[in-house]
Scaffold this active site. Structure first.
Site, PDB file in Angstrom:
ATOM      1  N   GLU A 148       0.816  -1.231   0.000  1.00  0.00           N
ATOM      2  CA  GLU A 148       0.000   0.000   0.000  1.00  0.00           C
ATOM      3  C   GLU A 148       0.842   1.271   0.000  1.00  0.00           C
ATOM      4  O   GLU A 148       0.875   2.026   0.980  1.00  0.00           O
ATOM      5  CB  GLU A 148      -0.966  -0.003   1.186  1.00  0.00           C
ATOM      6  CG  GLU A 148      -2.065  -1.029   1.060  1.00  0.00           C
ATOM      7  CD  GLU A 148      -3.201  -0.845   2.063  1.00  0.00           C
ATOM      8  OE1 GLU A 148      -3.004  -0.163   3.080  1.00  0.00           O
ATOM      9  OE2 GLU A 148      -4.295  -1.394   1.823  1.00  0.00           O
TER      10      GLU A 148
ATOM     11  N   GLU B  58      -6.611  -7.778  -0.620  1.00  0.00           N
ATOM     12  CA  GLU B  58      -7.107  -7.861   0.758  1.00  0.00           C
ATOM     13  C   GLU B  58      -8.611  -7.576   0.722  1.00  0.00           C
ATOM     14  O   GLU B  58      -9.025  -6.498   0.323  1.00  0.00           O
ATOM     15  CB  GLU B  58      -6.421  -6.808   1.645  1.00  0.00           C
ATOM     16  CG  GLU B  58      -4.922  -6.994   1.749  1.00  0.00           C
ATOM     17  CD  GLU B  58      -4.258  -5.954   2.652  1.00  0.00           C
ATOM     18  OE1 GLU B  58      -4.980  -5.243   3.383  1.00  0.00           O
ATOM     19  OE2 GLU B  58      -3.024  -5.852   2.608  1.00  0.00           O
TER      20      GLU B  58
HETATM   21  C1  GAL Z   1      -4.476  -2.602   4.900  1.00  0.00           C
HETATM   22  C2  GAL Z   1      -3.028  -3.076   5.042  1.00  0.00           C
HETATM   23  C3  GAL Z   1      -2.918  -4.319   5.907  1.00  0.00           C
HETATM   24  C4  GAL Z   1      -3.768  -4.161   7.135  1.00  0.00           C
HETATM   25  C5  GAL Z   1      -5.193  -3.910   6.726  1.00  0.00           C
HETATM   26  C6  GAL Z   1      -6.148  -3.815   7.884  1.00  0.00           C
HETATM   27  O1  GAL Z   1      -4.516  -1.249   4.660  1.00  0.00           O
HETATM   28  O2  GAL Z   1      -2.460  -3.340   3.792  1.00  0.00           O
HETATM   29  O3  GAL Z   1      -1.578  -4.529   6.239  1.00  0.00           O
HETATM   30  O4  GAL Z   1      -3.260  -3.126   7.906  1.00  0.00           O
HETATM   31  O5  GAL Z   1      -5.242  -2.709   6.026  1.00  0.00           O
HETATM   32  O6  GAL Z   1      -7.456  -3.593   7.437  1.00  0.00           O
END
Ligand code: GAL
Length: 655
Positions: free
Chosen positions: A145, A316
């Site tokens: 990110e 994710e």
């Molecule tokens: C994203 C990040 C992850 C984790 C996640 C939590 O922004 O890439 O490492 O922090 O959020 O929702």
């Protein structure tokens, strides 16, 4: 045709090694094929400078691979370890108040710092050499990110130095820079590039051209930082996909430019966490509290599919309540399934959940996962297992096709809108989102394309609001003979140097397509709007426009000014204001039909997506909705015409 795949983000270094084999087995049982690991593990990979401890990662990869899982290996550069920061404190990013970031979370580096880049190149090189040809490592994620926690811009010494060099390359002489920025204003002229500072800590706003160039410079640093890694990975990992996981609602660097060095643009989808970020009314926030905004995920899927030249993953996916939004409600039953299918319908090749097991320690302990901290299988584990079974049972494969409508997206336009909003509630992303909503309210599927010449070729309808400074080449590549083109508000408002065009907005290139001049901007406070003659209203932004001979006025405000203009042939349109949702939907619906496209009137909670002969329908609302009207001529493969809350239909055209 591809079969949609599921995956998960896993941190073997967080758990005792004895548990890994069980974890891997449960991943396979859930029908997952991919697992992302490694992206924050620097302190475990190199506990002391130059002392590599890869044995645990070797064993983790072997354990996962033994269950047939495919690995996406992350480079650990988002979390430089303490020894590195102590050895090289100048690598820390510096915030807009001149304060260095400190160690203790993540992303504490400055993209411009050459010493940190060398360290990154070193760790990526050893990793890529060791695992590049491992048969189970099928993809690599660079960093994590980029820009998260507001880290694209850094006001460091390294950035100051880099920015001056960048300016010298761009302008060649201080005189040229002074001219381009209009530095005669307020005696801001420079005698050398060494005199130029970063645009921060000034008494009042700094020159917008200066800020725009600094944003361009900062964005270029992200691009070259990423390329440094992709070049190394490609040398040692031939044939593997190289990806990065982008964020939602984030425009601080040019994601199209970063994606040019990637195989797949992936992104991190947190629908409920994001709900507050949109200018949603309290009523919408309440209605969609447990599913997220019905257009926000789809918008980002389309944007990142555009960035990835047609290839997109969700790296994710929110699996339950998260920890980082102001409030973190639990998803509605069925929401995880809805989000997953929505991503597949938008062309995601892979949806990977974040994360495998909820961590009982550290910052994200309140973030749910597929497993509870005690390894109990959580709701999303069952959701994943059921989705994998659905895909297999229905034999779903998805084609790669393009939509008929192009929405032109430009990161520089987002920066321009931020640098000089003129109306407090103006945001480029908000305007884009409203245009997107209006198109989808007509049942249209949309491709989001960059503001590059030729990118809109072949689309019947091209929509480009808020595109601050389109290049002449882009405008020249539009084809009014074959396409309906919709511009404005604010399209062509500035030159590339951030000045008002010599012939007034929308500038000479657009004026050669539609003869209009914007003579005045009426920026509207939140409590005000300008009623339209035929109902509806403009808010935030309204332009007073002088039409040339041959230009037609198609719609007016109640006070008699034109707001919707078209050329003599009715092919090029300009909207001189930010219209309410219903007006925008009606206007774009008319223009889509004029472009020869079929439109449908969608129930407020239903969203539709066409993928070649396949049609997907989703119910984001809290009530059951009958979708029979939009499924005529289709046979359903998954679900039925009566869609319960979070309901999903996958259908195939029969006639
Ligand atoms: C994203 C990040 C992850 C984790 C996640 C939590 O922004 O890439 O490492 O922090 O959020 O929702």
């Amino acid at each position: 045709m591809t079969t949609p795949l599921l995956g998960v983000c896993y941190y073997p270094e967080h758990w005792p090694e004895e548990r890994w084999a069980w974890d891997a087995q449960k991943m396979r049982e859930a029908g997952l094929s991919h697992v992302r690991i490694g992206e924050f593990a620097w302190s475990r990979l190199e506990a002391e400078p130059g002392h590599y401890t890869f044995d645990w990662l070797d064993r983790a990869i072997e354990t996962l691979a033994a269950q047939g899982l495919k690995i996406v290996l992350g480079t650990p550069t988002a979390t430089p370890p303490k020894w590195l920061v102590d050895a090289m404190p100048s690598m820390l990013g510096v915030d807009a108040f001149g304060r260095p970031r400190t160690f203790g979370s993540r992303r504490h580096y400055c993209f411009s710092h050459q010493g940190y880049r060398r360290e990154c190149a070193r760790i990526v090189e050893v990793l890529a050499r060791r695992y590049g040809s491992h048969p189970a490592v099928v993809a690599w994620q660079t960093d994590n990110e980029y820009g998260c926690h507001d880290t694209v811009e850094s006001y460091s010494e390294a950035a100051r130095h880099g920015f001056r060099e960048w300016l010298q390359q761009k302008y060649q002489s201080p005189e040229a820079l002074n001219r381009a920025w209009g530095n005669v204003f307020w005696s801001m002229e420079y005698r050398s590039f060494e005199e130029v500072d970063l645009p921060f800590l000034a008494v009042t706003e700094t020159n917008p051209s200066h800020r725009l160039d600094f944003q361009r410079y900062s964005s270029d640093q992200v691009v070259s930082f990423n390329r440094l890694q992709t070049d190394i990975i490609r040398r040692h990992a031939p044939g593997r996909d190289v990806v990065h996981n982008f964020m939602g609602w984030f425009t601080a660097f040019d994601h199209f430019a970063v994606s040019d060095d990637l195989d797949v643009a992936t992104w991190d989808s947190y629908p409920i966490g994001f709900l507050d970020r949109d200018a949603n009314s309290p009523e919408r926030r309440a209605r969609y509290m447990r599913v997220g905004d019905p257009d926000a995920q789809a918008f980002h899927h389309d944007l990142y599919r555009g960035c990835g030249h047609g290839r997109m993953w969700v790296m994710e996916q929110q699996p339950g309540p998260v920890n980082w939004a102001p409030h973190n409600p639990a998803p509605a039953p069925g929401a995880v399934r809805l989000w997953t299918w929505e991503a597949f319908a938008a062309g995601a090749e892979l949806v990977s959940y974040f994360r495998w097991r909820q961590a009982p320690f550290a910052q994200e302990q309140m973030h749910e996962a597929l497993l509870l901290p005690d390894s109990t299988l959580n709701e999303a584990w069952y959701a994943a297992r059921d989705i994998a079974a659905e895909i297999a049972d229905a034999g779903i494969t998805l084609p790669q096709v393009r939509a008929d409508v192009a929405l032109v997206f430009d990161y520089e336009a987002a920066w321009a809108g931020q640098i000089q909003p003129q109306a407090q509630s103006y945001t480029y992303l908000g305007l884009m989102m409203d245009s997107y909503r209006a198109l989808r309210a007509n049942g249209l599927s949309v491709d989001i394309v960059p503001a590059r010449a030729g990118a809109a070729d072949g689309y019947s309808l091209v929509v480009a609001p808020g595109l601050s400074a389109p290049t002449d080449a882009l405008i020249a590549s539009l084809k009014p003979d074959e396409q309906i083109i919709v511009l404005g508000p604010r399209t062509g408002a500035k030159t590339a140097d951030f000045a008002i065009p010599a012939t007034l907005p929308p500038g000479a290139a657009i004026q050669s397509l539609i003869d209009i001049k914007v003579r005045r901007i009426d920026s509207l406070p939140e409590h005000a709007s300008v009623p339209l003659a035929d109902g509806g209203a403009l808010s935030v932004w309204r332009e007073f426009i002088v039409p040339g001979a041959g230009t037609q006025v198609l719609a007016r405000t109640a006070d008699g000014e034109g707001w919707h203009f078209t050329d003599a042939d009715g092919r090029v349109h300009y909207l001189g204001g930010w219209a309410d949702g219903a007006t925008l939907a009606a206007t774009l619906g008319d223009l889509a039909r004029a472009a020869g496209l079929d439109t449908l009137t969608m129930h407020r909670d239903l969203r539709l997506r066409d993928l070649g002969e396949m049609r997907f329908v989703f119910n984001h609302g809290p009530e059951t909705v009958d979708a029979a009207a939009v499924l005529e001529g289709y046979e359903t493969l998954i679900g039925g015409a009566l869609l319960a809350p979070c309901g999903v239909v996958v259908a195939q055209r029969v006639i």
